[in-house]
Design a protein around this motif. Structure first.
Motif, PDB file in Angstrom:
ATOM      1  N   TYR A  27       2.500   8.520 -43.543  1.00 30.73           N
ATOM      2  CA  TYR A  27       3.581   7.563 -43.317  1.00 30.73           C
ATOM      3  C   TYR A  27       4.976   8.151 -43.127  1.00 30.73           C
ATOM      4  O   TYR A  27       5.875   7.426 -42.715  1.00 30.73           O
ATOM      5  N   TYR A  31       7.988   5.855 -41.565  1.00 28.47           N
ATOM      6  CA  TYR A  31       9.014   5.287 -42.443  1.00 28.47           C
ATOM      7  C   TYR A  31      10.058   6.286 -42.920  1.00 28.47           C
ATOM      8  O   TYR A  31      11.094   5.882 -43.438  1.00 28.47           O
ATOM      9  N   LYS A  35      11.596   6.591 -47.847  1.00 31.01           N
ATOM     10  CA  LYS A  35      10.912   5.299 -47.970  1.00 31.01           C
ATOM     11  C   LYS A  35       9.498   5.495 -48.515  1.00 31.01           C
ATOM     12  O   LYS A  35       9.031   4.710 -49.345  1.00 31.01           O
ATOM     13  N   VAL A  36       8.815   6.543 -48.080  1.00 31.35           N
ATOM     14  CA  VAL A  36       7.462   6.818 -48.568  1.00 31.35           C
ATOM     15  C   VAL A  36       7.498   7.097 -50.064  1.00 31.35           C
ATOM     16  O   VAL A  36       6.656   6.600 -50.818  1.00 31.35           O
ATOM     17  N   GLU A 124      -1.142  -0.399 -41.502  1.00 27.58           N
ATOM     18  CA  GLU A 124       0.043  -0.152 -40.665  1.00 27.58           C
ATOM     19  C   GLU A 124      -0.403  -0.183 -39.201  1.00 27.58           C
ATOM     20  O   GLU A 124      -1.329   0.534 -38.818  1.00 27.58           O
ATOM     21  N   LEU A 155       7.466  -4.718 -44.596  1.00 29.60           N
ATOM     22  CA  LEU A 155       6.630  -3.788 -43.844  1.00 29.60           C
ATOM     23  C   LEU A 155       5.579  -4.566 -43.051  1.00 29.60           C
ATOM     24  O   LEU A 155       4.876  -5.405 -43.594  1.00 29.60           O
TER      25      LEU A 155
END
Length: 165
Positions: A27, A31, A35-36, A124, A155
Motif C-alpha cells: 500500500y 497511500y 498513511k500506511v 483496494e 478509503l
C-alpha cells in the motif's frame, strides 16, 4: 513447507510484523508510508489483534514453517449481514508470495463457516494482484465503498463476494 494453523497469543508480535511488512509493500505506492503506518496502528494494533483472536465466530489463522510466519488470514461471521462470513485479512509475506500460502489459508478459512452462504471482502481497487487472486477463487465484484475497513475511513474499496457451500 508452511502449515496453516490457528493463531495464538504467542503469534501476535510476529503477525503484526508480517502485516507491517505486507502492508508497506502493498500500500505505500497507493497511500504513502505515513498513511500506511496510520492504518497499521489503527487496524492492526496489539489490542485489535487480541480482539480478533478472542472474537467468537472468528477464525484467525497463520501459515508457519517453524521459523517464521509466511501468511495470516482472519475471517468472522458478519455482525450486520446474515449467513455472511467476512474475510477481513489475507496477507502473505512479500518474500513468500507464489508458494500457495494464500491459497492454503483461504481454503481453510472458506471451510470454517458452515452456516455462511456467502463470503464477502473489501479490496483496494488498484490492488490488481489481490483482485486477480480473489477472482481466481470465485469472487465477483458486487459493490464499491468509500469506507474500507470501517466507517468514515475515506478509503475506496471494491466489495467482492463468493457463494459458499
Amino acid at each position: 513447507m508452511f502449515f496453516v494453523r490457528t493463531a495464538g497469543p504467542q503469534d501476535l508480535d510476529a503477525v503484526r510484523a508480517l502485516l507491517a511488512e505486507s502492508f508497506h509493500a502493498t500500500y505505500d505506492g497507493f497511500y504513502g508510508p505515513a498513511k500506511v503506518k496510520q492504518l497499521l496502528d489503527s487496524w492492526h494494533s496489539p489490542a485489535a489483534l487480541k480482539a480478533r483472536l478472542a472474537k467468537k465466530g472468528g477464525e484467525f489463522l497463520v501459515a508457519d514453517d517453524g521459523r517464521k510466519l509466511g501468511g495470516v488470514g482472519y475471517a468472522a461471521m458478519s455482525d450486520k449481514m446474515t449467513k455472511t462470513a467476512m474475510l477481513h485479512q489475507l496477507y502473505v509475506r512479500p518474500t513468500c508470495l507464489r508458494q500457495g500460502i494464500g491459497r492454503d489459508i483461504f481454503a481453510e478459512l472458506e471451510s470454517c463457516f458452515p452456516d455462511a452462504e456467502v463470503m464477502r471482502l473489501e479490496v483496494e481497487p488498484r490492488n490488481a494482484a489481490a483482485i486477480a487472486f480473489y477472482t481466481s477463487h470465485g469472487f465477483v465484484e458486487v459493490d464499491r465503498t468509500t469506507s474500507c475497513g470501517g466507517p468514515d475511513s475515506g478509503l475506496e474499496a471494491m466489495v467482492m463476494e463468493k457463494p459458499l457451500g
